[in-house]
Design a protein around this motif. Structure first.
Motif, mmCIF file in Angstrom:
data_model
loop_
_atom_site.group_PDB
_atom_site.id
_atom_site.type_symbol
_atom_site.label_atom_id
_atom_site.label_comp_id
_atom_site.label_asym_id
_atom_site.label_seq_id
_atom_site.Cartn_x
_atom_site.Cartn_y
_atom_site.Cartn_z
ATOM 1 N N ARG A 18 -4.395 5.285 6.550
ATOM 2 C CA ARG A 18 -3.420 6.375 6.389
ATOM 3 C C ARG A 18 -2.030 5.868 6.022
ATOM 4 N N PHE A 19 -1.789 4.564 6.186
ATOM 5 C CA PHE A 19 -0.469 4.021 5.857
ATOM 6 C C PHE A 19 -0.406 3.455 4.431
ATOM 7 N N ARG A 20 -1.505 3.446 3.720
ATOM 8 C CA ARG A 20 -1.553 2.754 2.435
ATOM 9 C C ARG A 20 -0.560 3.327 1.426
ATOM 10 N N HIS A 21 -0.390 4.637 1.406
ATOM 11 C CA HIS A 21 0.518 5.288 0.449
ATOM 12 C C HIS A 21 1.763 5.841 1.133
ATOM 13 N N ASP A 22 2.045 5.385 2.357
ATOM 14 C CA ASP A 22 3.177 5.921 3.120
ATOM 15 C C ASP A 22 4.398 5.037 2.879
ATOM 16 N N HIS A 23 5.328 5.528 2.039
ATOM 17 C CA HIS A 23 6.492 4.740 1.644
ATOM 18 C C HIS A 23 7.733 5.112 2.444
ATOM 19 N N THR A 24 7.527 5.519 3.701
ATOM 20 C CA THR A 24 8.643 5.821 4.599
ATOM 21 C C THR A 24 8.804 4.673 5.601
ATOM 22 N N PRO A 25 9.982 4.590 6.243
ATOM 23 C CA PRO A 25 10.168 3.532 7.244
ATOM 24 C C PRO A 25 9.203 3.703 8.413
ATOM 25 N N LEU A 26 8.865 2.602 9.036
ATOM 26 C CA LEU A 26 7.989 2.639 10.204
ATOM 27 C C LEU A 26 8.566 3.552 11.268
ATOM 28 N N ASP A 27 9.826 3.354 11.630
ATOM 29 C CA ASP A 27 10.543 4.197 12.591
ATOM 30 C C ASP A 27 11.961 4.335 12.068
ATOM 31 N N PRO A 28 12.326 5.496 11.499
ATOM 32 C CA PRO A 28 13.636 5.636 10.858
ATOM 33 C C PRO A 28 14.810 5.354 11.779
ATOM 34 N N GLY A 29 14.639 5.497 13.098
ATOM 35 C CA GLY A 29 15.740 5.270 14.019
ATOM 36 C C GLY A 29 15.853 3.856 14.532
ATOM 37 N N CYS A 30 14.948 2.979 14.110
ATOM 38 C CA CYS A 30 14.919 1.613 14.639
ATOM 39 C C CYS A 30 15.723 0.681 13.739
ATOM 40 N N PRO A 31 16.569 -0.182 14.315
ATOM 41 C CA PRO A 31 17.405 -1.081 13.505
ATOM 42 C C PRO A 31 16.755 -2.406 13.152
ATOM 43 N N CYS A 32 15.470 -2.608 13.494
ATOM 44 C CA CYS A 32 14.845 -3.913 13.265
ATOM 45 C C CYS A 32 14.562 -4.128 11.779
ATOM 46 N N PRO A 33 14.316 -5.378 11.348
ATOM 47 C CA PRO A 33 14.059 -5.652 9.929
ATOM 48 C C PRO A 33 12.820 -4.955 9.380
ATOM 49 N N ALA A 34 11.814 -4.742 10.203
ATOM 50 C CA ALA A 34 10.614 -4.057 9.723
ATOM 51 C C ALA A 34 10.920 -2.640 9.299
ATOM 52 N N CYS A 35 11.851 -2.002 9.998
ATOM 53 C CA CYS A 35 12.147 -0.588 9.746
ATOM 54 C C CYS A 35 13.276 -0.377 8.745
ATOM 55 N N THR A 36 14.235 -1.298 8.704
ATOM 56 C CA THR A 36 15.380 -1.107 7.808
ATOM 57 C C THR A 36 15.138 -1.652 6.415
ATOM 58 N N GLY A 37 14.184 -2.575 6.276
ATOM 59 C CA GLY A 37 13.997 -3.196 4.973
ATOM 60 C C GLY A 37 12.657 -2.964 4.327
ATOM 61 N N HIS A 38 11.728 -2.317 5.038
ATOM 62 C CA HIS A 38 10.367 -2.216 4.529
ATOM 63 C C HIS A 38 9.764 -0.853 4.845
ATOM 64 N N THR A 39 8.643 -0.576 4.225
ATOM 65 C CA THR A 39 7.963 0.700 4.420
ATOM 66 C C THR A 39 6.646 0.492 5.164
ATOM 67 N N ARG A 40 6.089 1.593 5.634
ATOM 68 C CA ARG A 40 4.780 1.529 6.288
ATOM 69 C C ARG A 40 3.718 0.985 5.332
ATOM 70 N N ALA A 41 3.811 1.372 4.077
ATOM 71 C CA ALA A 41 2.830 0.893 3.097
ATOM 72 C C ALA A 41 2.918 -0.623 2.925
ATOM 73 N N TYR A 42 4.143 -1.149 2.900
ATOM 74 C CA TYR A 42 4.300 -2.598 2.741
ATOM 75 C C TYR A 42 3.779 -3.327 3.973
ATOM 76 N N LEU A 43 4.095 -2.820 5.151
ATOM 77 C CA LEU A 43 3.599 -3.450 6.373
ATOM 78 C C LEU A 43 2.073 -3.393 6.427
ATOM 79 N N HIS A 44 1.526 -2.259 6.026
ATOM 80 C CA HIS A 44 0.070 -2.122 5.947
ATOM 81 C C HIS A 44 -0.517 -3.185 5.015
ATOM 82 N N HIS A 45 0.122 -3.355 3.853
ATOM 83 C CA HIS A 45 -0.338 -4.364 2.900
ATOM 84 C C HIS A 45 -0.295 -5.759 3.507
ATOM 85 N N LEU A 46 0.811 -6.123 4.174
ATOM 86 C CA LEU A 46 0.941 -7.456 4.761
ATOM 87 C C LEU A 46 -0.143 -7.718 5.799
#
Length: 378
Positions: free
Chosen positions: A297-325
């Motif tokens: 379900r995350f493959r085409h999801d180009h939104t932040p993992l958690d929009p309110g989180c300041p970590c690098p996973a959320c501020t610099g990447h999308t759910r789709a990218y994390l899913h890919h990694l």
């Protein structure tokens, strides 16, 4: 003459009027820890996959390392040659070392326990390693953490009342030996309450350890396989028995509902391998839930993992990218999710502290409700 404050102290800065929850400041030689606070686990002088600078950016203030494992590799003499654990791992803030007591439980298949101490068969070369209260104190003195934990016997679950009572007797006797041999200035010794799932033994242990009047007190032997309802009962029983003027440390607990329950019972410090273990397996903590980033379900999801989180996973990447990694087995995915999960637990700690100060902790966190607005506004 100028006044020099003692290297350790605990100041309560706010209380919840409806629970035992409190905010505090635990003062150590390497800085002050604002409580309640989650401590990431850096067993081998490293939080897996995370640099010291990245760790500090998550909001972490105090880190835990392990005496037994550092004794095996690289050896406390190497750490001492480097100037101590802080310099060795490049962590400038407060550090706590577990005594190896947890390994008495987790490595039960390769150890032998008697009143003198614990003999381990080294998993590296098969040699016998004798860990006694005196040896645990000497190793921790060489490592040089701000807080050294007393050597204790953590009984397994389930265990008979007789076996747990024997473990408590050893734990209390070993604590006296730890106190007698603990010589390092600038290092606080914390005692540990044991007692398994037996109320009488928990009460007796809390009373004996509290009577030692050490700079801090911990509760161990929870989250060792018992039903979660038993853990809750122990926390509710023991929390009110601990000395109010000392920091209270609940060992091995880092799930959100259990942290909230424990804070309501007066606990201040927590540790757990959960955030990095989840990260290494492709899971993220989001809004109190665990998300498996391998899920399609995350493959085409180009939104932040958690929009309110300041970590690098959320501020610099999308759910789709994390899913890919994660699906590609890339190391970066595990690192980013580990950073995110640690950040989540720091934000949760901060949210509980803020609620205590603002007088809404009982409403928002006791018990913690994942469907409440507070669960999504860290």
């Amino acid at each position: 003459m100028s006044f020099t404050p003692p290297p350790f102290g605990f100041t309560i800065t706010a209380r919840c009027p409806h629970t035992l929850a409190r905010c505090g400041r635990f003062h150590t030689p390497h800085g002050t820890v604002a409580t309640p606070r989650f401590m990431p686990v850096g067993t081998l002088a490293t939080v897996k996959g995370v640099t010291a600078g990245q760790l500090a950016a998550t909001g972490a203030q105090m880190v835990l390392a392990n005496t037994y494992h550092l004794h095996l590799q690289p050896g406390e003499d190497i750490v001492a040659e480097a100037g101590g654990l802080h310099r060795f791992m490049d962590w400038p803030g407060p550090l706590l070392t577990d005594s190896g007591g947890y390994q008495v439980f987790s490595l039960g298949a390769i150890n032998r326990i008697d009143d003198n101490g614990v003999s381990f068969r080294s998993p590296r070369d098969g040699r016998t390693i004798l860990l006694t209260p005196e040896r645990a104190m000497a190793i921790q003195a060489a490592l040089g953490a701000d807080v050294a934990m007393a050597f204790d016997q953590c009984p397994p679950y389930p265990a008979s009342e007789a076996d747990v009572e024997a473990a408590c007797r050893r734990t209390h006797a070993w604590l006296e030996r730890c106190m007698a041999s603990h010589q390092r200035s600038g290092q606080a010794l914390f005692g540990i309450v044991q007692g398994g799932c037996f109320p009488r033994l928990r009460a007796e242990s809390a009373r004996e350890v509290a009577a030692m009047d050490l700079p801090g007190i911990a509760v161990g032997g929870v989250s060792v396989g018992e039903p979660v309802e038993e853990m809750h009962r122990i926390v509710r029983q023991v929390g009110p028995l601990l000395p109010d003027a000392r920091p209270h440390y609940l060992m091995g607990v880092g799930s959100l509902p259990e942290m909230a329950l424990a804070v309501a019972q007066g606990f201040d410090l927590f540790d757990c391998v959960l955030p990095t273990r989840l990260g290494r397996h492709g899971a993220a903590l989001v809004g109190g839930e665990r998300w498996n980033l391998r899920n399609a379900r995350f493959r085409h999801d180009h939104t932040p993992l958690d929009p309110g989180c300041p970590c690098p996973a959320c501020t610099g990447h999308t759910r789709a990218y994390l899913h890919h990694l994660i699906r590609a087995g890339e190391m970066l995915g595990k690192i980013l999710l580990s950073l995110h999960n640690i950040t989540q637990l720091q934000r949760f700690s901060g949210a509980m502290a803020r609620a205590i100060r603002e007088g809404c902790f009982a409403e928002d966190f006791a018990p913690w409700n994942p469907d409440s607005p507070a669960a999504h506004t860290w």
